[in-house]
Design an enzyme around this catalytic site. Structure first.
Site, PDB file in Angstrom:
ATOM      1  CB  SER A 249      -0.952  -0.020   1.198  1.00  0.00           C
ATOM      2  OG  SER A 249      -1.800  -1.128   1.122  1.00  0.00           O
TER       3      SER A 249
ATOM      4  NE  ARG B 117       4.099  10.103  -2.910  1.00  0.00           N
ATOM      5  CZ  ARG B 117       3.382  10.047  -4.010  1.00  0.00           C
ATOM      6  NH1 ARG B 117       3.983   9.844  -5.171  1.00  0.00           N
ATOM      7  NH2 ARG B 117       2.064  10.183  -3.979  1.00  0.00           N
TER       8      ARG B 117
ATOM      9  CG  ASP C   2      -6.248  -0.672  -1.006  1.00  0.00           C
ATOM     10  OD1 ASP C   2      -6.231  -0.125  -2.127  1.00  0.00           O
ATOM     11  OD2 ASP C   2      -6.228  -0.030   0.056  1.00  0.00           O
TER      12      ASP C   2
END
Length: 495
Positions: free
Chosen positions: A147, A162, A200
């Protein structure tokens, strides 16, 4: 009465009319098409390389892992082939030192060791047989829910863009996170293959499609919780930018035979230019003081992270109003208050603190049907340090809460309705199935009802179309959904 009038005026600032709704749907559809084109658009429309969705008849045992923040979860999911599944899981905290290490392998080695511990505990026979006789047992396919922002270039390939959520491992930026994990799994000689990198929202779509009771495959997976995002099934022929992507990669590295691909919209960034999104002084102030001003403008009006802050700013504006006749949370004497005691706001009240009001506060107030809004007054005292609020104050707050929450739901309907119309799924005879997850859609009173009301007002859907739209909770997209994507990847490799 003056306070009620002023509260109604402020609540009206959040109204999202039928015309607004339809303009929003049309603009969303335009941005969808632009995002699928060669030049891209404000809605990212990210290819996920998932080219099939389950129908509930799938069987097998798969692994899933989820690195979503400070915890790492390992799951084993057994699909029974009848829309049901069994799940075993473990969860461990990621040590702070590994979140900030200079060596990426240290974190991924830790993750691999948790997978090893899980196999020893829950699949020991398989684990021991592999150790004793390598190649004698099948490898587990694993779905990796990661995630953090990645640039995905294959179903199990994605470079880290990042870190967020407190992680800071510079060495890992730009690296393929699946490869980093697979390297450490191989170092431990585990019978595990990282088969899929999972978003997700895509997991939510897959989980719903497997568990959905109907024969129709799920069209959309959507999350309305702390944040918001959606994924949907698109015709491969409509994804114009895939041609350039395939050429850069030396050909298509995914199954093209289905003619479909799941798209991750990243719709939180819809209409960052604010061409059609509603905009109030409270939205503008929130955005200006956020850590990412000017972006995620749709998310800042829809998701649970922001609704409490929008309400707080509206309440504070009402409290600070120069309209002395519309006194809000500041009666001067007990004679002004139906509780016969003066309203007091503690100096360190959450009302005065950025992000001080949680969206759960809105849910409580929206649902409150008690005499004189007694429950609202209690939660004002407990959560906001506001003592002896008057019934008139509570009524004003309830008006604002309703306005903020209903606007969020109607905006959610813009995104869902646009996808339904753009994919033309209502033109078939069956249902359009949508899987949803997130605290807002699960717990906020009336959220789905407001969405459905908006569907009925949407041109191209209307009352008859709304009846053909089925919305169901899809729990555990990062577990069940990740396992199903690993299954899809496994099947795609078959000759």
């Amino acid at each position: 009465m003056a306070l009620e009038k002023e509260a109604k005026r402020m609540a009206a600032e959040f109204e999202y009319s039928k015309d607004d709704l339809n303009r929003g749907v049309q603009h969303f559809m335009t941005e969808m098409r632009e995002g699928l084109g060669k030049t891209g658009g404000h809605i990212s429309q990210i290819p996920t390389y998932v080219t099939a969705v389950p129908n509930g008849t799938e069987k097998g045992t798969f692994l899933a892992v989820d690195l979503g923040g400070t915890n790492f979860r390992v799951c084993s999911i057994t699909l029974h082939g009848n829309h049901t599944f069994s799940l075993t899981q473990s969860k461990v905290a990621v040590p702070r030192t590994l979140m900030e290490t200079q060596v990426a392998a240290e974190l991924f080695s830790f993750l691999a060791k948790q997978i090893e511990n899980f196999l020893k505990t829950h699949h020991n026979d398989h684990f021991e047989t592999h150790k004793a006789k390598p190649g004698q047992v099948a490898y587990f396919d694993l779905g990796f829910t990661f995630s953090f922002p990645v640039e995905q270039v294959g179903i199990n390939k994605g470079a880290l863009v990042r870190w967020t959520k407190g992680f800071s491992i510079q060495e890992a930026i730009g690296k393929d996170v699946c490869e980093l994990l697979q390297k450490e799994i191989d170092a431990l000689n585990l019978p595990v293959k990282v088969s899929a990198l999972v978003n997700d929202t895509v997991g939510t779509l897959m989980a719903r499609s497997y568990t959905s009771p109907g024969k129709e495959s799920t069209l959309i997976g959507a999350i309305f919780g702390t944040g918001t995002n959606g994924a949907y099934v698109e015709r491969l022929s409509n994804i114009k930018k895939m041609k350039d992507i395939d050429e850069k990669q030396g050909g298509a590295n995914y199954d093209t035979t289905t003619g479909l691909m799941v798209i991750n919209t990243e719709w939180g960034s819809f209409d960052n230019a604010l061409k059609i999104l509603p905009d109030t002084p409270y939205d503008r102030a929130l955005d200006k003081e956020s850590n990412n001003p000017g972006i995620q403008m749709f998310e800042k009006r829809v998701s649970g992270m922001f609704l409490g802050e929008i309400l707080r700013r509206a309440m504070l504006a009402l409290h600070n109003s120069d309209n002395s006749n519309a006194s809000f949370l500041k009666d001067k004497t007990s004679a002004d208050n139906d509780l016969t005691t003066t309203t007091v706001i503690e100096p360190d009240s959450a009302l005065f603190k950025q992000w001080g009001i949680d969206t759960s506060f809105l849910s409580i107030v929206e649902e409150d049907q008690s005499d004189h809004l007694r429950i609202t007054k209690q939660v004002l005292e407990k959560d906001l340090g506001i003592q002896a609020a008057a019934t008139e104050d509570a009524i004003a707050i309830k008006m604002l809460v309703h306005a903020v929450g209903k606007r969020a739901a109607r905006l959610a309907a813009v995104a869902l309705g646009a996808v339904i119309l753009e994919t033309k799924r209502l033109e078939t005879d069956g249902f359009v199935d949508i899987g949803v997850d997130g605290s807002l859609v699960e717990y906020y009173p009336g959220f789905e009802d407001y969405i459905r009301e908006a569907f009925r007002e949407t041109q191209g859907i209307g009352e008859e179309g709304e009846k053909k739209i089925r919305i169901g909770l899809a729990k555990d997209g990062s577990g069940l959904g990740a396992a199903l994507i690993a299954l899809t990847a496994h099947d795609a490799e078959k000759p």
